[in-house]
Design an enzyme around this catalytic site. Structure first.
Site, PDB file in Angstrom:
ATOM      1  CE  LYS A  22      -1.579   1.684   4.010  1.00  0.00           C
ATOM      2  NZ  LYS A  22      -1.294   3.093   4.309  1.00  0.00           N
ATOM      3  CG  ASN A  23       2.330   2.664   3.527  1.00  0.00           C
ATOM      4  OD1 ASN A  23       1.176   2.990   3.258  1.00  0.00           O
ATOM      5  ND2 ASN A  23       2.737   2.424   4.748  1.00  0.00           N
ATOM      6  CB  CYS A 123      -4.948  10.837  11.164  1.00  0.00           C
ATOM      7  SG  CYS A 123      -3.410  10.068  11.656  1.00  0.00           S
ATOM      8  NE  ARG A 128       0.354  10.374   9.851  1.00  0.00           N
ATOM      9  CZ  ARG A 128      -0.080   9.372   9.076  1.00  0.00           C
ATOM     10  NH1 ARG A 128      -1.272   8.865   9.271  1.00  0.00           N
ATOM     11  NH2 ARG A 128       0.672   8.913   8.100  1.00  0.00           N
ATOM     12  CG  ASP A 313       3.443   1.556   9.269  1.00  0.00           C
ATOM     13  OD1 ASP A 313       3.630   1.788   8.065  1.00  0.00           O
ATOM     14  OD2 ASP A 313       3.117   2.431  10.089  1.00  0.00           O
ATOM     15  NE  ARG A 405      -7.449   4.623   4.982  1.00  0.00           N
ATOM     16  CZ  ARG A 405      -7.214   5.875   5.346  1.00  0.00           C
ATOM     17  NH1 ARG A 405      -7.762   6.347   6.456  1.00  0.00           N
ATOM     18  NH2 ARG A 405      -6.424   6.651   4.638  1.00  0.00           N
TER      19      ARG A 405
HETATM   20  C1  EPZ Z   1       4.264   7.020   6.084  1.00  0.00           C
HETATM   21  O1  EPZ Z   1       3.503   8.049   6.666  1.00  0.00           O
HETATM   22  C2  EPZ Z   1       3.354   5.803   6.010  1.00  0.00           C
HETATM   23  N1  EPZ Z   1       2.186   6.113   5.168  1.00  0.00           N
HETATM   24  C3  EPZ Z   1       2.885   5.435   7.417  1.00  0.00           C
HETATM   25  O2  EPZ Z   1       2.101   4.253   7.310  1.00  0.00           O
HETATM   26  C4  EPZ Z   1       4.111   5.131   8.270  1.00  0.00           C
HETATM   27  O3  EPZ Z   1       3.699   4.867   9.583  1.00  0.00           O
HETATM   28  C5  EPZ Z   1       5.059   6.342   8.260  1.00  0.00           C
HETATM   29  O4  EPZ Z   1       5.409   6.687   6.909  1.00  0.00           O
HETATM   30  C6  EPZ Z   1       6.356   6.051   9.020  1.00  0.00           C
HETATM   31  O5  EPZ Z   1       6.993   4.951   8.464  1.00  0.00           O
HETATM   32  C7  EPZ Z   1       2.336   6.056   3.822  1.00  0.00           C
HETATM   33  O6  EPZ Z   1       3.402   5.786   3.295  1.00  0.00           O
HETATM   34  C8  EPZ Z   1       1.105   6.359   3.013  1.00  0.00           C
HETATM   35  P1  EPZ Z   1       6.376  10.362   8.193  1.00  0.00           P
HETATM   36  P2  EPZ Z   1       4.067   9.575   6.690  1.00  0.00           P
HETATM   37  O7  EPZ Z   1       6.313  11.626   7.416  1.00  0.00           O
HETATM   38  O8  EPZ Z   1       4.846   9.833   5.457  1.00  0.00           O
HETATM   39  C9  EPZ Z   1       6.328  13.665  11.582  1.00  0.00           C
HETATM   40  C10 EPZ Z   1       0.272   2.844   7.700  1.00  0.00           C
HETATM   41  O9  EPZ Z   1      -0.202   2.342   8.728  1.00  0.00           O
HETATM   42  N2  EPZ Z   1       6.216  14.636  10.479  1.00  0.00           N
HETATM   43  O10 EPZ Z   1       7.549   9.446   8.001  1.00  0.00           O
HETATM   44  O11 EPZ Z   1       2.941  10.456   7.002  1.00  0.00           O
HETATM   45  C11 EPZ Z   1       5.082  12.785  11.705  1.00  0.00           C
HETATM   46  O12 EPZ Z   1       4.086  13.441  12.458  1.00  0.00           O
HETATM   47  C12 EPZ Z   1       0.714   4.295   7.703  1.00  0.00           C
HETATM   48  O13 EPZ Z   1       0.429   2.238   6.621  1.00  0.00           O
HETATM   49  C13 EPZ Z   1       6.338  15.988  10.769  1.00  0.00           C
HETATM   50  O14 EPZ Z   1       6.529  16.378  11.912  1.00  0.00           O
HETATM   51  O15 EPZ Z   1       5.055   9.500   7.940  1.00  0.00           O
HETATM   52  C14 EPZ Z   1       5.632  11.566  12.389  1.00  0.00           C
HETATM   53  O16 EPZ Z   1       5.712  11.818  13.768  1.00  0.00           O
HETATM   54  C15 EPZ Z   1       0.489   4.968   9.046  1.00  0.00           C
HETATM   55  N3  EPZ Z   1       6.237  16.883   9.742  1.00  0.00           N
HETATM   56  C16 EPZ Z   1       7.051  11.445  11.816  1.00  0.00           C
HETATM   57  O17 EPZ Z   1       7.363  12.739  11.273  1.00  0.00           O
HETATM   58  C17 EPZ Z   1       6.049  16.480   8.449  1.00  0.00           C
HETATM   59  O18 EPZ Z   1       5.991  17.348   7.545  1.00  0.00           O
HETATM   60  C18 EPZ Z   1       7.183  10.422  10.681  1.00  0.00           C
HETATM   61  O19 EPZ Z   1       6.181  10.713   9.741  1.00  0.00           O
HETATM   62  C19 EPZ Z   1       5.923  15.105   8.184  1.00  0.00           C
HETATM   63  C20 EPZ Z   1       6.022  14.197   9.207  1.00  0.00           C
END
Ligand code: EPZ
Length: 427
Positions: A22-23, A123, A128, A313, A405
């Protein structure tokens, strides 16, 4: 509202096909915006989020056709073509339902010279924000305007110059947006502290196949030399390492023996290490993983980390498995601030878990008992399924739209390997 009913206590035996990730799919689809030629993505999982993303692309002027495999087979083929964009906005009602919609920001900006997307809002698992996405685009020369919950990004002169992006923390999505925006920038972009998840590697490989020039794939420093335009390509989505890890945890807690067809061991090393330490046998095979367990489990101390560390995850699924370990496990969630929504639901099933801040202590219990439980987010839902597979009696998991999802035809895959599970659609 659909619910899933499980009567637990049966070991899992047999072969289970692993679907496309998915990701990875959710970052490969927006690549279609970067070229006016057809982009064909194979091995697409049949998931609600993939369908939603297809609808968003249609709204932007991308034609999409799904072809190929029969309904009973897994994986679909989608061909997309953005001859020209009819819109450059991702609206709030789409972004708020699927946070990954933010991944159209970089591609639309690169293609059209400007893009407007809604701020996603929070969410279930945390706030996020998207500040890192925006800072990355600014570092590449974009000008940003915020108003009324939307951000508008503009590339001066219609094409980003490129630049050096230094991420203070690892962000998968921000790395993906920066990569897609950099592919057709005027100059060079260097991304420092880039995410190294296998899904990022998949995106780099797909962009390279479309003509992008990217060095450092798989490392935390990516160098992209922008090209004038990208061409069409065909690319197959990698197998879903999180789906595979989830079903491995299901074997761990129920006992049994599963062949996870298509799983790639080299992308799951932290998960495999955790499973083995818990007493689950994992054999790395040519075409997947052979996972077997007696149901006797040892406790673990685990902390989630960016790849190649233990995946956030996978945290909820390991927690479900460890509710039955002989002893106490300590899990620490370092990535998201609220990723323990599954704990109260697991406790309703008899699990003994104490959460303090980012740490959860899981005291193993002899027996879980089936109960009606509520899914809150995607991976939490899977942890309830895993617990239900081992629990005595019947478990009803409500709000399974969360599951749909991220897990393709879950009850079909589990029924085929011995689980007593069904979907009740008028629940
Ligand atoms: C991706 O989300 C995945 N989703 C998530 O999977 C996964 O948990 C996550 O990466 C971490 O591996 C998809 O790929 C669609 P991040 P993403 O940006 O990109 C903070 C699932 O269950 N952050 O790596 O949104 C954020 O709040 C989902 O399949 C900021 O502060 O994750 C988090 O604490 C859930 N500012 C950390 O960084 C930003 O601009 C990591 O988030 C972006 C992120």
């Amino acid at each position: 509202m659909d619910r899933i009913i499980i009567r637990g206590g049966r070991p899992l035996e047999g072969r289970l096909p692993i679907s496309g990730a998915k990701n990875s799919a959710l970052t490969l689809l927006p690549c279609a915006l970067l070229t006016d030629e057809p982009l064909t993505i194979r091995n697409l999982p049949r998931l609600a989020d993939v369908d939603s993303f297809g609808h968003l692309l249609n709204q932007l002027g991308v034609s999409t056709t799904i072809e190929g495999t029969k309904p009973e087979e897994f994986g679909r083929v989608m061909t997309m073509r953005a001859t020209s964009l009819t819109a450059t906005m991702a609206p709030y009602d789409i972004v708020r339902k699927m946070r990954a919609s933010i991944l159209v920001l970089g591609p639309i900006l690169a293609r059209a010279g400007e893009a407007t997307v809604s701020l996603p809002g929070g969410c279930a698992i945390g706030n996020r924000p998207i500040d890192l996405h925006l800072k990355a685009l600014e570092a590449m020369g974009a000008r940003l305007e915020m108003s009324a919950g939307y951000v508008r990004a503009i590339a001066p002169g219609g094409r980003l110059p490129g630049g050096t992006v230094k991420f203070p923390i690892v962000s998968v999505g921000a790395t993906e947006n920066a990569l897609m925006a950099a592919a057709t920038a005027r100059g060079r972009t260097v991304i420092e502290n880039a995410a190294r998840e296998p899904e990022i590697v998949d995106l780099c490989r797909c962009l390279q196949r479309m003509g992008a020039k990217i060095d450092g794939v798989g490392t935390s420093t990516l160098t992209i030399d922008g090209v004038k335009e990208l061409h069409g390509a065909t690319y197959a989505v990698m197998p879903d390492r999180i789906e595979a890890g989830s079903y491995a945890c299901a074997v761990g807690i129920t006992g049994g023996r599963l062949e996870l067809e298509g799983a790639r061991a080299d992308e799951m090393q932290a998960t495999i290490a955790g499973l083995r330490e818990a007493g689950v046998e994992v054999e790395e095979r040519e075409n997947g993983l052979l996972v077997s367990a007696t149901g006797e489990l040892k406790p673990l101390t685990l902390s989630t980390d960016p790849y190649p560390g233990f995946a956030t995850d996978m945290q909820a699924q390991f927690m479900a498995m460890l509710t039955r370990a002989h002893g106490s496990s300590v899990l620490t969630e370092t990535i998201f601030e609220n990723r323990y929504m599954h704990v109260p639901e697991l406790s309703r099933m008899g699990a003994d878990i104490q959460v303090k801040g980012r740490t959860a202590v899981v005291h193993g219990v002899e027996q879980l008992n089936g109960a009606p439980v509520m899914a809150t987010d995607l991976r939490a839902s899977m942890s309830l399924i895993i617990a239900g597979l081992a629990a005595k009696g019947e478990t009803q998991v409500n709000r399974v739209y969360h599951l749909d999802r991220g897990y393709e035809r879950l009850e079909e895959k589990l029924s085929a390997v011995g689980a007593d599970i069904e979907r009740d659609s008028d629940g």
